[in-house]
Design a protein around this motif. Structure first.
Motif, mmCIF file in Angstrom:
data_model
loop_
_atom_site.group_PDB
_atom_site.id
_atom_site.type_symbol
_atom_site.label_atom_id
_atom_site.label_comp_id
_atom_site.label_asym_id
_atom_site.label_seq_id
_atom_site.Cartn_x
_atom_site.Cartn_y
_atom_site.Cartn_z
ATOM 1 N N ASP A 37 0.868 -1.170 0.000
ATOM 2 C CA ASP A 37 0.000 0.000 0.000
ATOM 3 C C ASP A 37 0.909 1.225 0.000
ATOM 4 O O ASP A 37 2.136 1.102 0.058
ATOM 5 C CB ASP A 37 -0.930 -0.004 1.217
ATOM 6 N N LYS A 38 0.316 2.389 -0.041
ATOM 7 C CA LYS A 38 1.118 3.607 -0.122
ATOM 8 C C LYS A 38 2.117 3.712 1.024
ATOM 9 O O LYS A 38 3.271 4.071 0.826
ATOM 10 C CB LYS A 38 0.196 4.826 -0.147
ATOM 11 N N ASN A 39 1.687 3.432 2.219
ATOM 12 C CA ASN A 39 2.585 3.549 3.369
ATOM 13 C C ASN A 39 2.484 2.340 4.291
ATOM 14 O O ASN A 39 2.644 2.469 5.505
ATOM 15 C CB ASN A 39 2.298 4.835 4.153
ATOM 16 N N ARG A 40 2.169 1.195 3.702
ATOM 17 C CA ARG A 40 2.108 -0.022 4.494
ATOM 18 C C ARG A 40 3.103 -1.035 3.941
ATOM 19 O O ARG A 40 3.179 -1.246 2.722
ATOM 20 C CB ARG A 40 0.694 -0.599 4.494
ATOM 21 N N LEU A 41 3.827 -1.670 4.844
ATOM 22 C CA LEU A 41 4.889 -2.598 4.454
ATOM 23 C C LEU A 41 4.677 -3.948 5.123
ATOM 24 O O LEU A 41 4.078 -4.047 6.203
ATOM 25 C CB LEU A 41 6.270 -2.050 4.846
ATOM 26 N N PHE A 42 5.194 -4.954 4.461
ATOM 27 C CA PHE A 42 5.276 -6.301 5.032
ATOM 28 C C PHE A 42 6.747 -6.690 5.054
ATOM 29 O O PHE A 42 7.419 -6.682 4.016
ATOM 30 C CB PHE A 42 4.469 -7.295 4.200
ATOM 31 N N MET A 43 7.261 -7.004 6.238
ATOM 32 C CA MET A 43 8.686 -7.300 6.400
ATOM 33 C C MET A 43 8.867 -8.613 7.157
ATOM 34 O O MET A 43 8.063 -8.952 8.035
ATOM 35 C CB MET A 43 9.393 -6.164 7.146
ATOM 36 N N ASP A 76 16.805 -20.385 14.648
ATOM 37 C CA ASP A 76 16.227 -19.160 14.109
ATOM 38 C C ASP A 76 14.709 -19.266 14.068
ATOM 39 O O ASP A 76 14.159 -20.338 13.831
ATOM 40 C CB ASP A 76 16.786 -18.860 12.718
ATOM 41 N N VAL A 77 14.069 -18.156 14.317
ATOM 42 C CA VAL A 77 12.606 -18.057 14.309
ATOM 43 C C VAL A 77 12.225 -16.849 13.466
ATOM 44 O O VAL A 77 12.842 -15.783 13.566
ATOM 45 C CB VAL A 77 12.051 -17.907 15.743
ATOM 46 N N GLN A 78 11.213 -17.012 12.645
ATOM 47 C CA GLN A 78 10.782 -15.932 11.765
ATOM 48 C C GLN A 78 9.954 -14.911 12.526
ATOM 49 O O GLN A 78 9.078 -15.261 13.317
ATOM 50 C CB GLN A 78 9.965 -16.505 10.598
ATOM 51 N N LEU A 79 10.231 -13.645 12.266
ATOM 52 C CA LEU A 79 9.448 -12.524 12.792
ATOM 53 C C LEU A 79 8.848 -11.790 11.601
ATOM 54 O O LEU A 79 9.571 -11.248 10.761
ATOM 55 C CB LEU A 79 10.321 -11.575 13.609
ATOM 56 N N SER A 80 7.522 -11.786 11.525
ATOM 57 C CA SER A 80 6.809 -11.131 10.426
ATOM 58 C C SER A 80 6.188 -9.836 10.945
ATOM 59 O O SER A 80 5.550 -9.825 12.010
ATOM 60 C CB SER A 80 5.716 -12.049 9.871
ATOM 61 N N LEU A 81 6.360 -8.757 10.181
ATOM 62 C CA LEU A 81 5.870 -7.436 10.592
ATOM 63 C C LEU A 81 4.975 -6.850 9.517
ATOM 64 O O LEU A 81 5.302 -6.905 8.319
ATOM 65 C CB LEU A 81 7.040 -6.472 10.840
ATOM 66 N N PHE A 82 3.839 -6.281 9.947
ATOM 67 C CA PHE A 82 2.956 -5.497 9.087
ATOM 68 C C PHE A 82 2.860 -4.102 9.692
ATOM 69 O O PHE A 82 2.549 -3.959 10.880
ATOM 70 C CB PHE A 82 1.557 -6.111 9.007
ATOM 71 N N THR A 83 3.133 -3.095 8.887
ATOM 72 C CA THR A 83 3.035 -1.713 9.377
ATOM 73 C C THR A 83 1.755 -1.081 8.847
ATOM 74 O O THR A 83 1.314 -1.354 7.724
ATOM 75 C CB THR A 83 4.246 -0.877 8.940
ATOM 76 N N ASN A 116 -1.300 3.492 12.306
ATOM 77 C CA ASN A 116 -1.074 3.676 13.740
ATOM 78 C C ASN A 116 -0.793 2.349 14.454
ATOM 79 O O ASN A 116 -1.038 2.234 15.652
ATOM 80 C CB ASN A 116 -2.274 4.362 14.386
ATOM 81 N N TYR A 117 -0.294 1.389 13.726
ATOM 82 C CA TYR A 117 -0.034 0.089 14.350
ATOM 83 C C TYR A 117 1.108 -0.644 13.646
ATOM 84 O O TYR A 117 1.431 -0.359 12.487
ATOM 85 C CB TYR A 117 -1.292 -0.787 14.322
ATOM 86 N N VAL A 118 1.689 -1.550 14.386
ATOM 87 C CA VAL A 118 2.618 -2.541 13.842
ATOM 88 C C VAL A 118 2.157 -3.899 14.357
ATOM 89 O O VAL A 118 1.958 -4.068 15.571
ATOM 90 C CB VAL A 118 4.072 -2.279 14.278
#
Length: 376
Positions: free
Chosen positions: A112-118, A134-141, A144-146
């Protein structure tokens, strides 16, 4: 990090994905039941909760639109909850599939314009098993939230949680993208102790190889090289991820935040340099092991050569006098003067023994003068 009873490998994950519709969520049978944690804060407000259900978590987030939220979900054992999460926060099904199939390389995607998936990978060096976990850490920005999702209950983000609790630094004042950066930065910071522990382990193996060479040492070295390859396979995509973040438009990553991402990029470069250095050290351990084995074999051959050199002339003498040529003709009784007359001398046996002992002493002295005994 919590240990799994069944450790999944990449091949097993690929087998499970075969034939499944893209975007489908396949929950592993060993997945943990989800736990829901929420940290809500602003410059003058802070609240931290562990909630029993996803519904309660969503109500808390929607009730405070003016605050920033860290939605922390640990465990994938509820497919319905994950599907509802994707609907409520408009998360792409393919990205949710990457979350659940948690053997993904570190990466970043803009959806999205200012949303990321990392995706990042949290590391820990097991001193007991001498393996890299190792363990995967998934992030959605979001605005106003992560949202952070991980398969285990334990992680390495406690220092960041403590900074938010006590209001240390500017994390409560910065946008949510800064909080996402802070999470990745903490993950990267924990890579350095892992690399240092592996370096200490390499030094221990080196001392072990120098003290005693064995087949087990070679197995240990090869296992270590495999772990270093795994570490490098994780660190390189982390660098690529930071490069992509730095190239994003200012609407996504403000210029004021790019300085922090550049610092994280520098950390990845340092990590790769350290990992490459450890890989070279591990490769040199193989050479050291082979050299030690070769030297040990040379010492063994040296001992056998000395023993053989001593007994070859003795064997010649014993063999010569073991032929037992008779001095007299058994039919005529005529004396045969050239058929070992010394066999019938009264002191022949002690003289021969003395000669053999003298020969041994002379050979040992000769080897000593040549320096063959100095390395024993």
């Amino acid at each position: 990090m919590a240990k799994r009873k069944h450790r999944r490998t990449r091949s097993k994950i690929l087998e499970r994905k075969a034939g499944i519709k893209p975007g489908s969520l396949f929950i592993p049978f060993e997945a943990f039941a989800p736990r829901f944690f929420l940290m809500s804060f602003s410059e003058d407000f802070y609240e931290e909760l562990e909630l029993k259900t996803y519904k309660e978590l969503l109500q808390r987030v929607t009730s405070r639109p003016d605050a920033r939220h860290w939605i922390d979900i640990r465990g994938y054992g509820d497919q319905t909850m994950l599907e509802q999460l994707a609907l409520d926060f408009n998360l792409h099904p393919l990205q949710m599939e990457d979350v659940v199939n948690d053997y993904q390389r570190p990466k970043v995607e803009q959806f999205d314009k200012n949303r990321l998936f990392m995706i990042s990978r949290m590391l820990r060096w097991s001193s007991e098993n001498k393996t890299l976990e190792d363990v995967q850490l998934s992030l959605f920005t979001g605005p106003n939230y992560v949202i952070s999702l991980q398969s285990d209950y334990e992680d390495c983000l406690d220092p960041l949680r403590e900074r938010i609790r006590i209001g240390k630094g500017v994390i409560r004042k910065r946008p949510t993208m800064y909080m996402a950066y802070a999470m990745m930065d903490v993950v990267l910071d924990y890579y350095f102790p892992v690399v240092a522990d592996m370096g200490d382990y390499i030094e221990d193996i080196e001392q072990q190889v120098l003290l005693q060479s064995s087949r087990d040492n070679l197995t240990i070295i090869l296992d270590l090289k495999s772990e270093l390859v795994k570490l490098r396979r994780i660190a390189w995509p982390e660098r690529d991820k930071m490069t992509e973040l730095l190239r994003m438009d200012e609407d996504v990553i403000p210029e004021s935040l790019k300085a922090y991402f550049r610092d994280a990029y520098d950390h990845t470069i340092q990590l790769i340099d350290l990992i490459d250095n450890h890989k070279e050290m591990a490769s040199s351990l193989v050479d050291l092991h082979m050299s030690t084995v070769s030297n040990r074999m040379n010492e063994i051959m040296k001992v056998l050569t000395i023993i053989s050199s001593i007994f070859i002339p003795l064997s010649f003498i014993v063999g010569l006098y073991g032929m037992n040529f008779s001095r007299e003709d058994p039919e005529t009784g005529r004396v045969l003067p050239y058929n070992m007359p010394e066999l019938y001398e009264p002191y022949a046996y002690p003289i021969l023994i003395s000669l053999m002992a003298t020969l041994i002493i002379f050979q040992l002295y000769f080897f000593y003068r040549k320096g063959w005994f100095r390395s024993f």
